[in-house]
Design an enzyme around this catalytic site. Structure first.
Site, PDB file in Angstrom:
ATOM      1  N   CYS A 155      -9.100   4.439 -12.842  1.00  0.00           N
ATOM      2  CA  CYS A 155      -9.641   3.562 -11.807  1.00  0.00           C
ATOM      3  C   CYS A 155     -11.115   3.252 -12.015  1.00  0.00           C
ATOM      4  O   CYS A 155     -11.658   2.362 -11.375  1.00  0.00           O
ATOM      5  CB  CYS A 155      -9.441   4.197 -10.431  1.00  0.00           C
ATOM      6  SG  CYS A 155      -7.703   4.411 -10.005  1.00  0.00           S
ATOM      7  N   THR A 205       8.340  -3.897   4.660  1.00  0.00           N
ATOM      8  CA  THR A 205       9.645  -3.530   4.112  1.00  0.00           C
ATOM      9  C   THR A 205       9.489  -2.530   2.983  1.00  0.00           C
ATOM     10  O   THR A 205       8.729  -2.754   2.035  1.00  0.00           O
ATOM     11  CB  THR A 205      10.370  -4.774   3.581  1.00  0.00           C
ATOM     12  OG1 THR A 205      10.538  -5.712   4.649  1.00  0.00           O
ATOM     13  CG2 THR A 205      11.738  -4.417   3.004  1.00  0.00           C
ATOM     14  N   ALA A 239      -0.678   6.613  -4.392  1.00  0.00           N
ATOM     15  CA  ALA A 239      -1.578   7.643  -3.868  1.00  0.00           C
ATOM     16  C   ALA A 239      -2.851   7.050  -3.287  1.00  0.00           C
ATOM     17  O   ALA A 239      -3.430   7.616  -2.356  1.00  0.00           O
ATOM     18  CB  ALA A 239      -1.913   8.651  -4.972  1.00  0.00           C
ATOM     19  N   HIS A 258       4.097   6.979 -10.262  1.00  0.00           N
ATOM     20  CA  HIS A 258       3.929   6.803 -11.703  1.00  0.00           C
ATOM     21  C   HIS A 258       3.212   7.971 -12.374  1.00  0.00           C
ATOM     22  O   HIS A 258       3.059   7.982 -13.595  1.00  0.00           O
ATOM     23  CB  HIS A 258       3.215   5.485 -12.006  1.00  0.00           C
ATOM     24  CG  HIS A 258       1.751   5.460 -11.676  1.00  0.00           C
ATOM     25  ND1 HIS A 258       0.785   5.570 -12.640  1.00  0.00           N
ATOM     26  CD2 HIS A 258       1.117   5.320 -10.500  1.00  0.00           C
ATOM     27  CE1 HIS A 258      -0.408   5.496 -12.066  1.00  0.00           C
ATOM     28  NE2 HIS A 258      -0.228   5.348 -10.768  1.00  0.00           N
TER      29      HIS A 258
END
Length: 432
Positions: free
Chosen positions: A356, A267, A99, A229
């Protein structure tokens, strides 16, 4: 305090050790009630991922042989699973690393693409740090950003939002469910307003996707951030919904092979994408059951705590909220005792700062934004309830909270003063 820590299987002598000490092999693990920071992977998600970790390891962008084709097929199936959960077209789903990257892509990408004509962005003061920091980067580039205050219940004032939209506003970014206090913003009303004013609407839905029903079409959402997650999927993968009609354009953050419609080169990690898709599929199946269970557990926890501890505040709107996120504030404990209590509870639950920013000693900026004093912000705890939380864990947590808050208040002279009817805020403290 030492005894308190032993109760949860960790015995240390200082806060520094508390932060760094890992559990021994035979030590009991503390209870986990921090489902906003991350969630354990659902076993069904792991089962879906494993074949692509070992046997089907082809690059999904290699289109000249079977190894690439089978990985590409799995990736596109996962893309559809994500899209189905939020009512989108699979072609509108861009895989990202999470996110944080999705939020950066949406906020910076839209602002920069339309920056020649539109130089204004609107967000709120209670957004996730990655959105706020992205806006600060835009300010350094010459953009104008309006940081809307929220009301004391944590909700945005729709009249103020409407007044803040200018002819040069390109984007409004407001999260769906707040990660600290759990309030649910009026996303449908915001989407309608933005669509009527020709402004793109982005929402950070990391705490909402898979937990409440969402339809990007019905809610008029133009960009939506998703995290793997946070919905019992793997870490390191997320998605960004980017609407095709009316088309949303954004400037890519990185250059490379042009994967993901040229918006996110690199990728795509097939096992992680498969895990995100599986997590979305499970969430779609289990959503109603999960919500019913989590609501009952949250009500049980709050009822037990508030019935035994006076002067407990449940932060944020009491009705417009997600029940799995509950931030409570207990008043009148001294700073030292509060820090010790929060250290204890952080072994079971998270002190109310998001993962965070948890390394910071500053009080939660979200609680400050809804009007909480610094001392109240420092004495708040977030309880995160999830799919695998049990009644026994809730009861144990409530019991420990009740016991130790009573113990700390008995030691606190401030609590005695409150009981005597003294207004603590009116006291002028002096230093000696």
């Amino acid at each position: 305090f030492y005894d308190v820590l032993c109760d949860v299987g960790v015995c240390v002598s200082s806060p520094e050790q508390i932060q760094k000490q890992e559990l021994g092999k035979d030590e009991l693990r503390p209870l986990y009630l921090d489902f906003q920071a991350t969630t354990p992977m659902d076993p069904r998600v792991l089962d879906a991922m494993l074949p692509y970790q070992v046997n089907f390891y082809g690059n999904p962008h290699s289109r000249t042989h079977a190894y690439g084709w089978e990985s590409e097929s799995a990736m596109e199936r996962a893309r559809k699973q994500v899209a189905d959960l939020i009512g989108a077209d699979p072609r509108e789903i861009i895989f990202t690393s999470g996110a944080t990257e999705s939020n950066n892509m949406a906020v910076k990408g839209v602002a920069r693409f339309y920056g020649l004509k539109k130089r204004h962005v609107i967000t709120t003061q209670t957004e996730h740090k990655c959105v706020l920091d992205s806006c600060r980067v835009l300010e350094s580039e010459g953009f104008s950003v309006t940081y809307l205050p929220v009301q004391t219940n944590g909700l945005v004032d729709m009249e103020l939002l409407e007044k803040s939209i200018r002819p040069d506003t390109s984007l409004v970014s407001i999260m769906t469910i707040n990660n600290e206090i759990g309030v649910k913003q009026p996303i449908g009303d915001i989407g309608r307003l933005c669509r009527s004013r020709g402004v793109f609407f982005h929402t950070d839905a990391a705490q909402a996707v898979g937990k409440i029903p969402l339809s990007v079409t019905e809610l008029n959402i133009d960009l939506m951030s998703v995290s793997g997650h946070k919905i019992y999927g793997p870490k390191g993968v997320g998605a960004l919904f980017v609407r095709r009609r009316p088309r949303v354009r954004l400037e890519p953050l990185q250059s490379g092979g042009g994967q993901e419609r040229g918006l996110r080169s690199g990728t795509v990690p097939t096992p992680l994408a498969v895990g995100l898709g599986a997590a979305c599929a499970v969430a779609q199946t289990e959503m109603e059951y999960d919500h019913r269970k989590i609501s009952a557990l949250a009500q049980r926890l709050i009822q037990k705590i508030t019935s035994e501890i006076p002067d407990v505040i449940l932060n944020g709107d009491a009705e417009k909220r997600y029940p799995g996120t509950n931030t409570t504030t207990t008043t009148t404990t001294t700073t030292t005792m509060r820090s010790r209590a929060n250290t204890f509870f952080s072994l079971m639950v998270n002190d109310v700062v998001n993962a965070c920013t948890s390394a910071s000693l500053e009080p939660s900026y979200v609680l400050r934004a809804i009007g909480a004093d610094e001392d109240l912000a420092h004495s708040s705890i977030r309880f995160g309830i999830g799919r695998f939380t049990t009644e026994e864990e809730v009861d144990y947590t409530a019991q420990k909270c009740i016991h130790h808050v009573h113990r700390l208040r008995e030691m606190s002279p401030l609590w005695e003063m409150v009981q005597e009817g003294i207004d603590i805020k009116s006291i002028k403290w002096t230093q000696h």
